[in-house]
Design a protein around this motif. Sequence first.
Motif, PDB file in Angstrom:
ATOM      1  N   ASP A 171       0.783  -1.178   0.028  1.00 61.44           N
ATOM      2  CA  ASP A 171       0.047   0.104   0.006  1.00 61.44           C
ATOM      3  C   ASP A 171       0.795   1.348  -0.073  1.00 61.44           C
ATOM      4  O   ASP A 171       0.473   2.188  -0.618  1.00 61.44           O
ATOM      5  CB  ASP A 171      -0.761   0.071   1.138  1.00 61.44           C
ATOM      6  N   ARG A 174       2.320   1.794  -3.534  1.00 61.41           N
ATOM      7  CA  ARG A 174       1.159   2.149  -4.296  1.00 61.41           C
ATOM      8  C   ARG A 174       0.778   3.690  -4.113  1.00 61.41           C
ATOM      9  O   ARG A 174       0.670   4.545  -4.980  1.00 61.41           O
ATOM     10  CB  ARG A 174      -0.114   1.286  -4.317  1.00 61.41           C
ATOM     11  N   GLU A 175       0.263   4.056  -3.050  1.00 68.92           N
ATOM     12  CA  GLU A 175       0.072   5.504  -2.600  1.00 68.92           C
ATOM     13  C   GLU A 175       1.143   6.593  -2.773  1.00 68.92           C
ATOM     14  O   GLU A 175       1.039   7.596  -3.266  1.00 68.92           O
ATOM     15  CB  GLU A 175      -0.585   5.602  -0.973  1.00 68.92           C
ATOM     16  N   VAL A 177       3.709   6.376  -5.238  1.00 70.33           N
ATOM     17  CA  VAL A 177       3.592   6.794  -6.725  1.00 70.33           C
ATOM     18  C   VAL A 177       2.508   7.523  -6.973  1.00 70.33           C
ATOM     19  O   VAL A 177       2.574   8.459  -7.772  1.00 70.33           O
ATOM     20  CB  VAL A 177       3.467   5.340  -7.423  1.00 70.33           C
ATOM     21  N   GLU A 178       1.102   7.325  -6.433  1.00 71.90           N
ATOM     22  CA  GLU A 178       0.125   8.164  -6.733  1.00 71.90           C
ATOM     23  C   GLU A 178       0.181   9.841  -6.243  1.00 71.90           C
ATOM     24  O   GLU A 178       0.014  10.593  -6.786  1.00 71.90           O
ATOM     25  CB  GLU A 178      -1.126   7.665  -6.016  1.00 71.90           C
ATOM     26  N   GLN A 179       0.805   9.901  -4.962  1.00 73.74           N
ATOM     27  CA  GLN A 179       1.244  11.107  -4.536  1.00 73.74           C
ATOM     28  C   GLN A 179       2.331  11.920  -5.469  1.00 73.74           C
ATOM     29  O   GLN A 179       2.239  12.940  -5.686  1.00 73.74           O
ATOM     30  CB  GLN A 179       1.587  11.129  -2.917  1.00 73.74           C
ATOM     31  N   LYS A 181       2.515  11.418  -8.569  1.00 74.89           N
ATOM     32  CA  LYS A 181       1.834  11.787  -9.680  1.00 74.89           C
ATOM     33  C   LYS A 181       1.312  13.029  -9.539  1.00 74.89           C
ATOM     34  O   LYS A 181       1.428  14.055 -10.142  1.00 74.89           O
ATOM     35  CB  LYS A 181       0.911  10.934 -10.378  1.00 74.89           C
ATOM     36  N   ALA A 182       0.454  13.179  -8.252  1.00 76.36           N
ATOM     37  CA  ALA A 182      -0.174  14.427  -8.152  1.00 76.36           C
ATOM     38  C   ALA A 182       0.532  15.681  -7.723  1.00 76.36           C
ATOM     39  O   ALA A 182       0.150  16.867  -8.158  1.00 76.36           O
ATOM     40  CB  ALA A 182      -1.063  14.175  -6.541  1.00 76.36           C
ATOM     41  N   GLU A 183       1.783  15.476  -7.414  1.00 74.91           N
ATOM     42  CA  GLU A 183       2.764  16.415  -6.982  1.00 74.91           C
ATOM     43  C   GLU A 183       3.567  16.726  -8.152  1.00 74.91           C
ATOM     44  O   GLU A 183       4.736  17.462  -8.213  1.00 74.91           O
ATOM     45  CB  GLU A 183       3.527  16.113  -5.774  1.00 74.91           C
ATOM     46  N   ASN A 184       3.646  16.118  -9.178  1.00 73.32           N
ATOM     47  CA  ASN A 184       4.077  16.368 -10.313  1.00 73.32           C
ATOM     48  C   ASN A 184       5.649  16.109 -10.518  1.00 73.32           C
ATOM     49  O   ASN A 184       6.737  16.733 -10.813  1.00 73.32           O
ATOM     50  CB  ASN A 184       4.375  17.846 -11.071  1.00 73.32           C
ATOM     51  N   VAL A 213       3.060  -1.302  -8.544  1.00 75.23           N
ATOM     52  CA  VAL A 213       3.508  -0.041  -9.163  1.00 75.23           C
ATOM     53  C   VAL A 213       4.339  -0.256 -10.520  1.00 75.23           C
ATOM     54  O   VAL A 213       4.408   0.651 -11.207  1.00 75.23           O
ATOM     55  CB  VAL A 213       4.401   0.463  -8.284  1.00 75.23           C
TER      56      VAL A 213
END
Length: 450
Positions: A171, A174-175, A177-179, A181-184, A213
């Motif tokens: 988890d 996964r989270e 990598v998502e963050q 992406k969100a923060e460029n 991932v």
Amino acid sequence: MAFEGLAERLQATMSKIKGKGKVNEADVKEMAREVRLALLEADVNFKVVKQFVNRIKERAVGQEVMKSLTPGQQVIKVVNEELTELMGKEESKLAVADKAPTVIMMVGLQGSGKTTTAAKLANHLRKEKNRNPMLVAADVYRPAAIDQLETLGKQLDMPVFSKGTEANPVDIVREGVEQAKAENHDYVLLDTAGRLHVDEALMDELQQMGDAVQPHEVLLVVDAMTGQDAVNVAEQFNDQLPVSGVVLTKLDGDTRGGAALSIRAVTDQPIKFAGMGEKIDQLEAFHPERMASRILGMGDMLSLIEKAQTNVDEERAKELEKKMRNADLTFEDFLEQLEQVKSMGPMEDILSMMPGAGKMKGLKNMQVDEGQIDRIEAIVRSMTKAEKQDPKLMNASRKRRIAKGSGTSVQDVNKLLKQFEDMKKMMKQMSSMGGGKKKGKGGMQLPFMR
């Protein structure tokens, strides 16, 4: 320096054959025997040694060498090319994702330097490649690893994604990598857990994280100090994970070099980076051709130039060059130059990149005394601003104050002042010679070389 023992043995062997006007099969056989012993002593895998030596012998008795005008040098060329081939032929660069972020998963045994290497690589990407990386702390079994990564993140002013030790590592990545992406962020580096040995539980967890991932790189971090054990670990990981490259740590230590020379051949995975010291900026892209040249005493000017470009301010360098030509150099300028040279790394490493430096360093009076450099710096830092600008101000009482403040003697202060003045005179002479004035008879010698 990395491979120091191996380098000395191979350079001694190559020097015997270099100047030969003729090379026969007996010469090649003797050279091959010495190369074989040098590699085995360096803890290179015996199968790798056998294949390597056979290739050298086969090429060295071929037409390209025997019919050459300089057969001795051709043999060295063959050894250099085969050594380069053994370590991977050319630099293997990191993957770049079509759509950011590029995900890099760092794997390896506990104690290999994985956490520090993750931070070093993030720093390298930002400093050398102008990237915007983020670190993810996914080693939930060792609380110190999370604390260490967060501390390194603060030191580098770089974001670290962490959920503590209670969360599931799958988890977390996964989270994370998502963050990213969100923060460029364009790179995200996952610091995963290690074990004291390769086991099924470790591999299962790493495979689950990879499935979650889909990393673009799986970099295996191995400690070069462990010799053949490093090669065995690399082979085990490579058999069970989609490893895409290797990072060797502690290549600057008292290592015989066997891991670096064996891993590529045994695993067929490239060495992508090498840790050359404990500092956060001491991680280098691994260039097989440059490393081969350094091992054989041919220098590595490209790496030296890259170090200079990274650590030296170009505009300030031009100003200093102008001052040197006009012999206007002050102790403030001298101190600045000293700091820039020190920022490039230990002097031993810098000298090892210069062609032929290995032989020079073999002479006692050419040994680099880092302590002497520190003493010089202490003396200059103990001067007032006015004294740095105009050393002629210094009388006996000023010299005593400077000696006391720097923990040196008045004789040390006098010696530095004399050397500095000699250096300025030499610069003035060189400048006037360049302007077409008559040359002196005796030539010139740097004061530090006396």
